[in-house]
Design a protein around this motif. Structure first.
Motif, short mmCIF file in Angstrom:
data_model
loop_
_atom_site.label_atom_id
_atom_site.label_comp_id
_atom_site.label_asym_id
_atom_site.label_seq_id
_atom_site.Cartn_x
_atom_site.Cartn_y
_atom_site.Cartn_z
N UNK A 126 -10.12 12.41 17.08
CA UNK A 126 -11.45 11.88 16.47
C UNK A 126 -12.16 11.34 17.54
N UNK A 127 -13.38 11.85 17.71
CA UNK A 127 -14.54 11.37 18.45
C UNK A 127 -15.77 10.95 17.53
N UNK A 128 -16.10 9.55 17.72
CA UNK A 128 -17.06 9.07 17.01
C UNK A 128 -18.21 8.80 17.84
N UNK A 129 -19.66 9.26 17.56
CA UNK A 129 -20.80 9.19 18.20
C UNK A 129 -21.79 8.47 17.36
N UNK A 130 -22.57 7.05 17.96
CA UNK A 130 -23.60 6.65 17.04
C UNK A 130 -24.70 6.02 17.97
N UNK A 131 -25.92 6.36 17.30
CA UNK A 131 -26.91 5.76 18.18
C UNK A 131 -27.72 5.38 17.18
N UNK A 132 -28.44 4.02 17.21
CA UNK A 132 -29.57 3.56 16.65
C UNK A 132 -30.88 4.04 16.95
N UNK A 133 -31.79 4.21 15.93
CA UNK A 133 -33.10 4.62 16.04
C UNK A 133 -34.05 3.87 15.14
N UNK A 134 -34.89 3.00 15.84
CA UNK A 134 -35.90 2.34 15.07
C UNK A 134 -36.90 3.01 14.73
N UNK A 135 -37.38 3.81 15.34
CA UNK A 135 -38.75 4.75 15.44
C UNK A 135 -38.63 5.69 14.16
N UNK A 136 -39.45 5.24 13.33
CA UNK A 136 -39.44 5.85 11.76
C UNK A 136 -39.86 7.63 12.14
N UNK B 225 -39.10 9.39 14.20
CA UNK B 225 -37.93 10.35 14.72
C UNK B 225 -36.74 10.27 13.68
N UNK B 226 -36.92 9.70 12.57
CA UNK B 226 -35.95 9.76 11.70
C UNK B 226 -35.43 11.09 10.85
N UNK B 227 -36.58 12.09 11.02
CA UNK B 227 -36.10 13.34 10.34
C UNK B 227 -35.47 14.17 11.07
N UNK B 228 -35.19 13.84 12.70
CA UNK B 228 -34.08 14.56 13.53
C UNK B 228 -33.04 14.94 12.90
N UNK B 229 -32.52 15.86 12.85
CA UNK B 229 -31.07 16.54 12.88
C UNK B 229 -30.01 15.58 13.44
N UNK B 230 -29.02 14.84 13.10
CA UNK B 230 -28.20 14.15 13.81
C UNK B 230 -27.48 14.90 15.06
N UNK B 231 -27.20 16.33 14.84
CA UNK B 231 -26.70 16.71 15.85
C UNK B 231 -27.66 16.92 17.32
N UNK C 140 -29.14 4.59 11.92
CA UNK C 140 -27.89 4.72 12.73
C UNK C 140 -27.57 6.30 12.62
N UNK C 141 -27.95 6.99 13.76
CA UNK C 141 -27.50 8.64 13.82
C UNK C 141 -25.84 8.39 13.85
N UNK C 142 -25.01 9.27 13.34
CA UNK C 142 -23.83 9.09 13.29
C UNK C 142 -23.10 10.54 13.22
N UNK C 143 -22.10 10.67 13.97
CA UNK C 143 -21.40 12.07 13.94
C UNK C 143 -20.02 11.85 14.48
N UNK C 144 -19.19 12.72 13.67
CA UNK C 144 -17.64 12.61 13.90
C UNK C 144 -17.22 14.04 14.16
#
Ligand code: VG1
Ligand code: CO
Length: 557
Positions: A510-520, A522-528, A423-427
């Motif tokens: 506060x702005x919260x942003x989230x996106x789910x990524x099942x594909x392994x 792509x897991x090493x991508x920077x959240x931003x 779950x990519x997440x950023x605030x």
């Protein structure tokens, strides 16, 4: 002793926010400001909750705590409290207050802290009241206190000398006792029942494991050496900024990538330590880092939950349930699902977890705001989170021989993502905006959601639903509304907007942003980078730049 009745008048603005009453020190230093609030609190509690009862008092060591301690002790005595337990030098972390209330079966306690807000004559002060199971007072009580601050006319204050805070021991004033207590011992004793200290010690004292803890000159400094060094064998130089200071050494004691920059730099330097952690003003928040690796708080609670049964003795027999605050990412939801555990989503603020814990429905919970904890107490707990992580790393490395490569923090997190998805997440925080613009933005968003319907297209995202979060407490049925505007899309992505309830000046968006990524892959991508399209969407949907005039956030986590 004599009890003096001091006439007073209501002072405006004494409404508590997400976590207690927080204002600039100068506001608290106005005549009767603190005294009014404390008296209003006694006016709000049923007499059986304090008359001849026991209360706890301590804080994070910030500027004005010493004066405040004396004021609170005298008003407590004036209102018929039997005994007050005060941390030596006024020091007690938020989790320690919760632990002491529970252990000593006190009726409640005061925490003198504005948490992660800076301290010193120009900065913030704050006070929280916790109830008899150690949890932050519920809104039913804080609303009553606020009501009483608007009609207060008299302060009852005992005519007793200032209490000496420098030595542990009991002082008697007639029927009223003050006991100065060691700030660490009750709390440490509890932690020793939660964790396997021998297991952790085995890891921390390994020559191939380098540990570092940044106490940010805040209250955790009082706990770090007795726990990490004396008990667990860390080297004394593994603790930095370990002495609590009234102004936190001019720092902003908030353990995140912006304000704990020194620690981040150490962890990302070439050949950096294996494990790094920091804590906030009052010791309830935590940040966990591995070598060149940041664990988001939303991932942290999910990883702890997934590993708790194996690695932490307290959870060996049962994990009762899991919970997170609404804006926290859904990583924990996936663990609850897989482990088939009851799961709860509550509004922002730790006070909403307490009822679930008291009812025996919740063991481990967390917030995206660097708060993680469990039902060993009723507050989030920074040192607990560090020990939980050390337990997991120690457990995983039980069989790692000297000379072999240790299983690292990043190994554990990446393995977790591979199992559960990421779950990519950023605030994004926009601190100290003009209140008017910030309020208008939220009003505008409420209008948008009232017009929205499922199936609406937002760029490449399709709306599932949009609402302003309402929570009904499953234990006592109380309802709180307007807890955050959220847009939830069909792929599970979310954008959430809230105004902070802990600031002392202007408004923090506060702005919260989230996106789910099942594909392994792509897991090493920077959240931003992974979240860029959703972040752009969040800024345009809210017209944030227009309403606040801000080009960039103050803090990104
Ligand atoms: C913030 C966080 C919230 C946390 C609260 C108290 O509240 O978002 O998750 O519980 O601080 O933490 P807000 O209303 O500003 O978003 V602490 O460490 O100040 O006791
Ligand atoms: Co805090």
């Amino acid at each position: 002793f004599k009890i003096n009745s001091i006439p007073t008048k209501p002072i405006e603005g004494q409404k508590t926010g997400t976590s207690g009453l927080r204002k600039k020190v100068k506001v608290f230093m106005q005549e009767n400001y603190l005294a009014n609030w404390i008296q209003a609190l006694f006016n709000s509690l049923p007499p059986e909750d304090y008359k001849n009862g026991v209360l706890v008092l301590g804080g994070d060591g910030r500027y004005f705590n010493r004066e405040a301690t004396q004021i609170i002790v005298k008003i407590a005595a004036g209102n018929g409290v039997g005994k007050i337990l005060v941390g030596k030098e006024g020091i007690l972390s938020t989790p320690a207050v919760s632990a002491v209330i529970r252990k000593r079966q006190a009726n409640g306690g005061f925490i003198m802290s504005a948490s992660h807000n800076p301290g010193g004559p120009e900065y913030d002060w704050g006070i929280k009241f916790n109830y008899s199971s150690g949890q932050p007072a519920p809104e039913s009580i804080t609303d009553k206190i606020y009501g009483n601050t608007l009609s207060i006319s008299e302060i009852k204050i005992a005519d007793i000398p200032d209490v000496d805070l420098s030595n542990v021991g009991v002082t008697k004033f007639g029927s009223f006792n003050v006991e100065v207590i060691d700030p660490v011992s009750d709390y440490l004793e509890l932690l020793e029942t939660v964790f396997d200290f021998q297991l952790i010690k085995g890891l921390v004292s390994r020559p191939d494991f380098r540990f570092t803890f940044d106490a940010m000159h805040a209250v955790a400094g009082a706990y770090a050496t007795p726990i990490f060094v004396d008990k667990l064998g860390a080297t004394p130089d593994s603790i930095s900024n370990g002495i609590p200071l009234e102004d936190f050494g001019h720092g902003h004691p908030d353990p995140n990538l912006t304000y704990a920059k020194d620690l981040v730099n150490i962890m990302y330097a070439e050949n950096g330590p294996d494990f790094g952690a920091a804590s906030d003003g009052d010791g309830d928040r935590n940040m966990i880092l591995g070598t060149s690796f940041f664990v988001t708080p939303s991932d942290s609670v999910a990883v702890i939950a997934a590993n708790a049964k194996e690695a932490i003795p307290y959870f060996k027999n049962s994990v009762k349930g899991l919970a997170r605050s609404m804006p926290t990412s859904g990583a924990l939801d996936r663990v609850a699902e897989k482990l088939n555990l009851p799961f709860f989503e509550v509004p922002t603020g730790w006070k909403f977890f307490g009822n679930l814990m008291d009812a025996g429905n919740l063991s481990i919970c967390g917030e995206e705001s660097f708060g993680t904890g469990s039902d060993h107490i009723r507050e989030k707990d920074g040192i607990w989170a560090v020990l939980a992580w050390l337990s997991i790393i120690a457990h995983r490395n039980k069989d790692t021989k000297p000379g072999e490569k240790l299983i690292s923090v990043s190994d554990v997190v990446k393995e977790h993502w591979a199992t559960y998805g990421r779950n990519f997440f950023s605030r994004y925080d926009y601190e100290e905006c003009e209140s008017e613009g910030a309020n208008k933005m939220i009003e505008y968003l409420r209008e948008c959601l009232s017009k929205s319907k499922s199936g609406d297209k937002y760029g490449s995202y399709v709306l599932q639903f949009a609402d302003d979060f309402t929570y009904t407490d499953p234990v006592d049925g109380s309802v709180v509304s307007k807890q955050g505007v959220r847009f939830v899309f069909t792929d599970g992505s979310r954008i959430i907007y809230r105004l902070s309830g802990t600031g002392s000046a202007g408004a923090t968006v506060r702005v919260y942003i989230e996106q789910f990524e099942p594909d392994v892959s792509k897991h090493d991508l920077d959240a931003q980078i992974a979240l860029k399209p959703l972040i752009d969407l969040a800024l345009s949907v809210s017209k944030l730049k227009e309403f606040t005039g801000r080009e960039k956030p103050t803090v990104i986590t």
